[in-house]
Design a protein around this motif. Sequence first.
Motif, PDB file in Angstrom:
ATOM      1  N   ALA B 106      -9.187  27.800  15.101  1.00  0.00           N
ATOM      2  CA  ALA B 106      -7.426  27.319  14.411  1.00  0.00           C
ATOM      3  C   ALA B 106      -8.335  28.520  13.471  1.00  0.00           C
ATOM      4  CB  ALA B 106      -7.506  26.224  13.617  1.00  0.00           C
ATOM      5  N   ASN B 107      -8.832  28.322  12.891  1.00  0.00           N
ATOM      6  CA  ASN B 107      -9.352  29.533  11.446  1.00  0.00           C
ATOM      7  C   ASN B 107      -8.762  30.920  11.683  1.00  0.00           C
ATOM      8  OD1 ASN B 107     -11.553  30.080  13.088  1.00  0.00           O
ATOM      9  ND2 ASN B 107     -13.124  29.404  11.681  1.00  0.00           N
ATOM     10  N   TYR B 108      -8.982  31.609  12.948  1.00  0.00           N
ATOM     11  CA  TYR B 108      -8.903  33.001  12.879  1.00  0.00           C
ATOM     12  C   TYR B 108      -7.013  33.123  13.493  1.00  0.00           C
ATOM     13  CZ  TYR B 108     -11.282  32.953  17.607  1.00  0.00           C
ATOM     14  OH  TYR B 108     -11.539  32.875  18.621  1.00  0.00           O
ATOM     15  N   ARG B 109      -6.957  32.472  14.308  1.00  0.00           N
ATOM     16  CA  ARG B 109      -5.208  32.303  14.963  1.00  0.00           C
ATOM     17  C   ARG B 109      -4.751  32.168  13.469  1.00  0.00           C
ATOM     18  NH1 ARG B 109      -8.763  30.611  19.059  1.00  0.00           N
ATOM     19  NH2 ARG B 109      -7.938  31.650  20.843  1.00  0.00           N
ATOM     20  N   THR B 110      -5.231  31.174  12.344  1.00  0.00           N
ATOM     21  CA  THR B 110      -4.519  31.188  12.041  1.00  0.00           C
ATOM     22  C   THR B 110      -4.047  32.592  10.809  1.00  0.00           C
ATOM     23  OG1 THR B 110      -4.682  29.073  11.124  1.00  0.00           O
ATOM     24  CG2 THR B 110      -3.882  29.942   9.248  1.00  0.00           C
ATOM     25  N   THR B 111      -5.238  33.206  10.614  1.00  0.00           N
ATOM     26  CA  THR B 111      -4.922  34.386  10.226  1.00  0.00           C
ATOM     27  C   THR B 111      -4.358  35.534  11.024  1.00  0.00           C
ATOM     28  OG1 THR B 111      -7.742  34.026   9.574  1.00  0.00           O
ATOM     29  CG2 THR B 111      -6.551  36.180   8.813  1.00  0.00           C
ATOM     30  N   GLU B 123       2.225  26.275  10.882  1.00  0.00           N
ATOM     31  CA  GLU B 123       2.248  25.345  11.854  1.00  0.00           C
ATOM     32  C   GLU B 123       0.161  25.303  12.651  1.00  0.00           C
ATOM     33  OE1 GLU B 123       4.536  24.927  15.396  1.00  0.00           O
ATOM     34  OE2 GLU B 123       4.257  26.869  14.988  1.00  0.00           O
ATOM     35  N   ILE B 124       0.013  26.798  13.402  1.00  0.00           N
ATOM     36  CA  ILE B 124      -1.229  26.601  13.500  1.00  0.00           C
ATOM     37  C   ILE B 124      -2.865  26.436  12.567  1.00  0.00           C
ATOM     38  CG2 ILE B 124      -3.033  28.201  14.347  1.00  0.00           C
ATOM     39  CD1 ILE B 124      -1.545  29.879  15.456  1.00  0.00           C
ATOM     40  N   ALA B 125      -2.549  25.514  11.597  1.00  0.00           N
ATOM     41  CA  ALA B 125      -4.101  25.374  10.709  1.00  0.00           C
ATOM     42  C   ALA B 125      -3.019  23.979  10.329  1.00  0.00           C
ATOM     43  CB  ALA B 125      -3.025  25.573   9.527  1.00  0.00           C
ATOM     44  N   PHE B 126      -2.256  23.463  10.643  1.00  0.00           N
ATOM     45  CA  PHE B 126      -1.795  21.617  10.212  1.00  0.00           C
ATOM     46  C   PHE B 126      -2.381  21.463  12.220  1.00  0.00           C
ATOM     47  CE2 PHE B 126       1.174  18.395  11.552  1.00  0.00           C
ATOM     48  CZ  PHE B 126       0.165  17.155  10.168  1.00  0.00           C
ATOM     49  N   ALA B 127      -1.914  21.863  13.078  1.00  0.00           N
ATOM     50  CA  ALA B 127      -2.551  21.697  13.826  1.00  0.00           C
ATOM     51  C   ALA B 127      -3.864  21.474  14.490  1.00  0.00           C
ATOM     52  CB  ALA B 127      -1.572  22.351  15.308  1.00  0.00           C
ATOM     53  N   GLY B 128      -4.393  22.006  13.903  1.00  0.00           N
ATOM     54  CA  GLY B 128      -6.569  22.052  13.433  1.00  0.00           C
ATOM     55  C   GLY B 128      -5.743  20.975  13.459  1.00  0.00           C
ATOM     56  N   GLY B 129      -5.793  20.637  11.986  1.00  0.00           N
ATOM     57  CA  GLY B 129      -6.216  19.232  11.791  1.00  0.00           C
ATOM     58  C   GLY B 129      -5.889  17.890  11.734  1.00  0.00           C
ATOM     59  N   GLY B 449      -6.917  22.352   5.066  1.00  0.00           N
ATOM     60  CA  GLY B 449      -7.363  22.317   4.028  1.00  0.00           C
ATOM     61  C   GLY B 449      -8.494  23.937   4.677  1.00  0.00           C
ATOM     62  N   PRO B 450      -9.291  23.118   4.203  1.00  0.00           N
ATOM     63  CA  PRO B 450     -10.463  23.903   4.929  1.00  0.00           C
ATOM     64  C   PRO B 450     -10.466  25.116   5.827  1.00  0.00           C
ATOM     65  CG  PRO B 450     -11.394  21.956   5.108  1.00  0.00           C
ATOM     66  CD  PRO B 450      -9.861  21.624   5.017  1.00  0.00           C
ATOM     67  N   ILE B 451      -9.249  24.544   6.550  1.00  0.00           N
ATOM     68  CA  ILE B 451      -8.917  25.817   7.634  1.00  0.00           C
ATOM     69  C   ILE B 451      -7.865  26.946   7.750  1.00  0.00           C
ATOM     70  CG2 ILE B 451      -7.538  26.237   9.762  1.00  0.00           C
ATOM     71  CD1 ILE B 451      -7.591  23.024  10.268  1.00  0.00           C
ATOM     72  N   SER B 452      -7.317  26.427   6.575  1.00  0.00           N
ATOM     73  CA  SER B 452      -6.202  27.763   5.604  1.00  0.00           C
ATOM     74  C   SER B 452      -7.339  28.504   4.942  1.00  0.00           C
ATOM     75  CB  SER B 452      -5.880  27.228   4.539  1.00  0.00           C
ATOM     76  OG  SER B 452      -4.397  26.129   5.163  1.00  0.00           O
ATOM     77  N   ARG B 471      -0.636  35.080   2.182  1.00  0.00           N
ATOM     78  CA  ARG B 471       0.191  34.063   2.665  1.00  0.00           C
ATOM     79  C   ARG B 471      -0.760  33.092   2.994  1.00  0.00           C
ATOM     80  NH1 ARG B 471       2.363  37.576   6.623  1.00  0.00           N
ATOM     81  NH2 ARG B 471       4.632  38.112   5.329  1.00  0.00           N
ATOM     82  N   THR B 472      -2.294  33.497   3.512  1.00  0.00           N
ATOM     83  CA  THR B 472      -3.635  32.111   3.714  1.00  0.00           C
ATOM     84  C   THR B 472      -3.838  31.758   1.839  1.00  0.00           C
ATOM     85  OG1 THR B 472      -4.511  33.869   2.880  1.00  0.00           O
ATOM     86  CG2 THR B 472      -4.198  33.033   5.047  1.00  0.00           C
ATOM     87  N   ASP B 473      -3.680  32.736   1.322  1.00  0.00           N
ATOM     88  CA  ASP B 473      -4.061  31.320  -0.067  1.00  0.00           C
ATOM     89  C   ASP B 473      -2.894  30.891  -0.864  1.00  0.00           C
ATOM     90  OD1 ASP B 473      -6.009  32.561  -0.724  1.00  0.00           O
ATOM     91  OD2 ASP B 473      -5.520  34.216  -2.426  1.00  0.00           O
ATOM     92  N   LYS B 474      -1.382  31.137  -0.449  1.00  0.00           N
ATOM     93  CA  LYS B 474      -0.560  30.352  -0.378  1.00  0.00           C
ATOM     94  C   LYS B 474      -0.538  28.854   0.320  1.00  0.00           C
ATOM     95  CE  LYS B 474       4.303  30.321  -0.642  1.00  0.00           C
ATOM     96  NZ  LYS B 474       5.535  30.661  -0.788  1.00  0.00           N
ATOM     97  N   LEU B 475      -1.511  28.971   1.661  1.00  0.00           N
ATOM     98  CA  LEU B 475      -1.122  27.585   2.794  1.00  0.00           C
ATOM     99  C   LEU B 475      -2.617  26.452   1.880  1.00  0.00           C
ATOM    100  CD1 LEU B 475      -1.689  28.989   6.427  1.00  0.00           C
ATOM    101  CD2 LEU B 475       0.164  27.479   5.096  1.00  0.00           C
ATOM    102  N   ASP B 476      -3.664  27.485   1.656  1.00  0.00           N
ATOM    103  CA  ASP B 476      -5.197  26.925   0.629  1.00  0.00           C
ATOM    104  C   ASP B 476      -4.068  26.479  -0.523  1.00  0.00           C
ATOM    105  OD1 ASP B 476      -7.250  25.903   0.242  1.00  0.00           O
ATOM    106  OD2 ASP B 476      -7.678  27.535  -0.648  1.00  0.00           O
ATOM    107  N   ALA B 477      -3.121  26.858  -1.534  1.00  0.00           N
ATOM    108  CA  ALA B 477      -3.028  26.111  -2.570  1.00  0.00           C
ATOM    109  C   ALA B 477      -2.397  25.297  -2.740  1.00  0.00           C
ATOM    110  CB  ALA B 477      -2.237  27.112  -3.492  1.00  0.00           C
ATOM    111  N   VAL B 478      -0.838  24.953  -1.163  1.00  0.00           N
ATOM    112  CA  VAL B 478      -0.472  24.122  -1.401  1.00  0.00           C
ATOM    113  C   VAL B 478      -1.364  22.641  -0.992  1.00  0.00           C
ATOM    114  CG1 VAL B 478       1.601  25.062  -1.137  1.00  0.00           C
ATOM    115  CG2 VAL B 478      -0.044  23.908   0.915  1.00  0.00           C
ATOM    116  N   GLY B 479      -0.895  20.905  -0.834  1.00  0.00           N
ATOM    117  CA  GLY B 479      -0.863  19.878  -0.670  1.00  0.00           C
ATOM    118  C   GLY B 479      -1.602  19.234  -1.170  1.00  0.00           C
ATOM    119  N   ASN B 480      -2.747  20.175  -3.057  1.00  0.00           N
ATOM    120  CA  ASN B 480      -3.088  19.437  -3.990  1.00  0.00           C
ATOM    121  C   ASN B 480      -2.766  18.086  -3.953  1.00  0.00           C
ATOM    122  OD1 ASN B 480      -5.008  21.373  -3.692  1.00  0.00           O
ATOM    123  ND2 ASN B 480      -3.703  22.577  -5.817  1.00  0.00           N
ATOM    124  N   THR B 481      -1.481  17.613  -4.079  1.00  0.00           N
ATOM    125  CA  THR B 481      -1.322  16.762  -4.833  1.00  0.00           C
ATOM    126  C   THR B 481      -1.682  15.729  -3.361  1.00  0.00           C
ATOM    127  OG1 THR B 481       0.607  17.444  -5.817  1.00  0.00           O
ATOM    128  CG2 THR B 481       0.802  14.786  -5.346  1.00  0.00           C
TER     129      THR B 481
END
Lengths: 726, 726
Positions: B106-111, B123-129, B449-452, B471-481
Amino acid sequence: MYIVYSAVGAGVLALLYSFWKTAWISRQDAGGERMQRIGKYIADGAMAFLKAEYKVLSIFVVAVAILLGVTANQESSHWLVAVSFVVGAICSALAGFLGMRVATKANYRTTNAARKGLAPALEIAFAGGSVMGMGVVGLGVIGLGSLFLGYEMLFGFGGEENTTKVLNVLSGFSLGASSIALFARVGGGIYTKAADVGADLVGKVEAGIPEDHPLNPATIADNVGDNVGDVAGMGADLFESYVGSILGSMVLGAVFVSELAGQDQFNGLSLVLLPLALAAIGIVVSIIGSFFVRVGEKGNPQVALNMGEIVAAVLMLIGAWFAIDTLLPSEWTATGILDGTPRTFTAIGVFWATIAGLVAGVAVGFVTEHYTGTGKKPVLNIVKQSSTGAATNIIAGLGTGMQSTAIPVLIIAASIIVAYYFAGLYGIAIAALGMLANTGIQLAVDAYGPISDNAGGIAEMSEQPPEVRERTDKLDAVGNTTAAIGKGFAIASAALTALALFSAFMSQAGITSINVAKPDVMAGLFVGSMLPFLFSALAMGAVGRAAMDMINEVRRQFHEIPELKAALAVMQKYEDPHDMKGKDREIFDAADGKAEYAKCVEISTKAAIREMVLPGLLAIVAPVIVGFIFGPESLGGLLAGVTAAGVLMAIFQSNAGGAWDNAKKMFEGGVEINGKIYKKGSDPHKAAVVGDTVGDPLKDTSGPSINILIKLMSVVALVIAPLIKI
Amino acid sequence: MYIVYSAVGAGVLALLYSFWKTAWISRQDAGGERMQRIGKYIADGAMAFLKAEYKVLSIFVVAVAILLGVTANQESSHWLVAVSFVVGAICSALAGFLGMRVATKANYRTTNAARKGLAPALEIAFAGGSVMGMGVVGLGVIGLGSLFLGYEMLFGFGGEENTTKVLNVLSGFSLGASSIALFARVGGGIYTKAADVGADLVGKVEAGIPEDHPLNPATIADNVGDNVGDVAGMGADLFESYVGSILGSMVLGAVFVSELAGQDQFNGLSLVLLPLALAAIGIVVSIIGSFFVRVGEKGNPQVALNMGEIVAAVLMLIGAWFAIDTLLPSEWTATGILDGTPRTFTAIGVFWATIAGLVAGVAVGFVTEHYTGTGKKPVLNIVKQSSTGAATNIIAGLGTGMQSTAIPVLIIAASIIVAYYFAGLYGIAIAALGMLANTGIQLAVDAYGPISDNAGGIAEMSEQPPEVRERTDKLDAVGNTTAAIGKGFAIASAALTALALFSAFMSQAGITSINVAKPDVMAGLFVGSMLPFLFSALAMGAVGRAAMDMINEVRRQFHEIPELKAALAVMQKYEDPHDMKGKDREIFDAADGKAEYAKCVEISTKAAIREMVLPGLLAIVAPVIVGFIFGPESLGGLLAGVTAAGVLMAIFQSNAGGAWDNAKKMFEGGVEINGKIYKKGSDPHKAAVVGDTVGDPLKDTSGPSINILIKLMSVVALVIAPLIKI
């Protein structure tokens, strides 16, 4: 009762010794005007702090005394506990006061003596320490002994009920000592570290002036800090340990009064009196030991200090053997608090328990020395990790501190099992006392350290020739092993004393089980385990805030005082300020005395007083709340948690701090990492300085305070036990 | 038994969902050659680590299985426990394997998807999770359910004696899961931090190349580390928690079998079956929730993730209510393990206990967020303290971590008391399960998180345009809470599950009291409290050593590989490597692919495998030694100590690390301290980087491992309980 009289007599002897030594120190040459002036600044600053501290504490003492007196108005408790409390608090404060007064006299006289040689300097520094040591044990034994005597007369001699009542009332003494100790340790610890960090960060790092330089406005506060933290704080600390271990043993001895009556010569009280007898012997052997601390002009001060301690320890063992053999019946049968059926106790078993305590204390001391000693593997590892920066230095130090908990805890656990095996819960208490009976000379050696340290600072500030500073540094450097062993004793005895007080609490609260499988007890255990963490966080935060205040004040003075500003600018030109000549020298000399030391002293004082209140109250209020709302068994869980987690956090923090400190010190002589030599000022050295600064509040503020925290909470529980009895 | 069948059915459903998603991910566009090549490096490295790890673990599993089989040859125990153990270990390994395989797809497909926009990347990152999440719960429920069914058939359905036997044999499954989890967490944690620290210290600090740059030989190992540590390690971790909380509830439910027989529709087993039913419901609602994670092109990914979790949580509550109401009798009277006299239990009480657990988990999560969140007061304080250097930054972080333990512990203590009040010890277990029933979707959010994060690294290494990285940084940053709440659940549920397992151990060992006033129990408590410290020290030391190996290897490559050396020299000239042109560009491009990534991967792998053994064995051996030598009550003391101190150390380390991390991140956007703006590269930022590096092993290696440690030790005790029964 002749034992109590002899104990009080020994206490008086200790005080006489300490007055004699004080007088002797006062007669020594106080050196030149400059040296005296600096010495006076420090002494005044220290007294100002003590005054401010005692003012706040006296409000606290009065309030608690009233509370104790009022709530005690029930059949199970007695208002006299308030009297004991006040006397305990006063004795503790007095011990701190006397010790600090002589320390601030001895410090500059030590500097002056160091101009002549090592031997006279050692003599004065050690004499200063021994005044502290003897003052602590003298006041402790006199206070406990005479109150015990008075209460026995009041409530009636012997008998289980009377004795329990006497000891419950007497426990107020320990409460007074512990409360003052906690505030003194925390307040002193905050003071000393705020001044230290402030002086270092702005003075050394930003302005680039050497340590203890008179241009640094925080330098007097820094030296005052050594006195209020390491002398007065430590004195109150050891007073508390000493009194706590004696009282804990007495309470646990009282369990056997009925069963022993008729079997011994004291109407069943022999186990209650033994602790006082051991304390009295400890005083006498400490005095004898102190006469063996002598060094020739070429001699090694380390050997001299060790000799004093070893002589005292050997004599103590012999004395303990005779006391136990003489006072106790050789064998008796009784049912302890935890034993369902009667078991046989023996006098020799009590002796073995004492030995178990001593062996554990020494062993923990050697482990401490291994993990924190210069040149040992863990410190060398920290040195090595400094080569890749501050982060790896910190990780290594944290790791070392955490790892250093393992063996001491195994030793403490083993000593608990062994002492119990030989003499029941009483054995655990007496094991702790075995370690602390020689507090007189141990504290003398401990307090000698900060006096030498101060002497070095005064040498620097009064611009003595380098050989004087070298001599005081040499004095300061020795006694590391003895100090490490002292630390081992402090930790191991704190654990055992806390357990003893904890068992004493159970006996007074009438419970025989603390079942952590019960949810409320487990909740207590969780909360108790959390308190040392919260307490440490509060202490660290306090140091951080106080240091910030100090930093801002020093920066302000460097900016606003023109002479200081000019002198600082001049100083940047020289590697060594002693090389200054001509006009530069004039500008430099013009700044002398212009720094407003008093402002810095005031800031540290105010901050320390303000910040010591919250952590101090936490320790006192927590057991009261848990005890009254959830009952004695939950409170037992709380005590178990605070003791176990507290011992761990104390060892972790003290040893991490000690290891960082020595890793930094190793750079001062130059170290080899991967084939390269790194000295003072190199990047790895800077990384090691970061580690040392991080370690400072851990090892000098929160770490040692936790030892008191765990005992104070147990004593609070012990005092309120009759009120929450089920 | 239809409940067990439905549970297994739900598990199969989860696996089908996860296969479906895997297939979907495989069909997504894998991007250009370079991206795929990097993706393959990472995937190969991750698989190489798993292979090496599983090779060592299989020896361990076989050895323990034989030991269990042989020693179990007594009437009180059964060799089938070895079978459960092996199945549990295999399921845990399989969950880690499946999750990591899909994550590295999922990681490089997310990229690649991030080149098009945020929504497809999410969608891809969450599917991986979610593959990971569903795989974990699916395997857990299938494993537990089918073994339970098989053993019931073998030993006979229902009846107290049979059920106790079945559950004792079944506890091997949890032992297998916990052992693999501990090794995976520790090994993965050491791997990821060694690679991270190594890559940062030599690559970023010494050579000055940006993070995730292909010139850095350790960069692939760093990205592999995210997978083996944060994906496989976390998967095994949550598998263990999930299984442990189900099993703990089942064992405590079995206490009531005789008393419930005739009162419910399951021959007294209703309380044993309820946990499986709740788990099954959790799977279904997690799948439903996952369909709500959708984001439009302009939408906020944070809202999408929250939506999924909230839908699942609300449905879970409703489902739990129906399950409890349907399966349990509305009221029954029974004597619990700790209750001397019978008490009345109610179905609604069990529901309230579930709620208590959920509320506690969410509350701990919010406290975690407060202490570690960007822009919150504690993190701002660390930022401020960075202005006076690394030392004050570290002190502030340590203080924050320690202080952050207070409220969570009070919450956990309260939830213990409340859950017990409503439903006895069973209530405590079910409270933990209430938090973990939704593991499916919670883990999906966590693993996303780690996938993003990886996707961002691949974007950098394959030199994508800046907006992709943004974009990937934005994905990584969310979900902190959400992640913070997940952490809160992990800690609170670990504490409650450990208590449940601990009570289950008492029930199986036939003791009703763990009296810490007894010296041997107190000794156990001390030693138990010490283990999390020792364990953390070992983990930190391991990271330090492994990082050193990595640093030396990277330095060697920079020295010995001429193309790398040349490219590094060229790169120093440019602020941004993208600006390179002409001859410089040629030299730079010539270095592409010359760094020996595989060597670094191998070093991290070897070091992690080597270093995970000692801490892992410590956790397993300690309870065995204490249990067999000192008996079940001392072992209980050990467990109480490790649980209380462990929870504290886990919270302290995780939160200190998290706070340092976010303090450093705040500098990346620029922060204001005392009126000045500080950015990346300023001195305060450098101080914050030191803090972050110190926090790394705390929050990613030792901290989370302790959660497993405390449960693993309880499970070991549970498994050996019949052998040390008194």
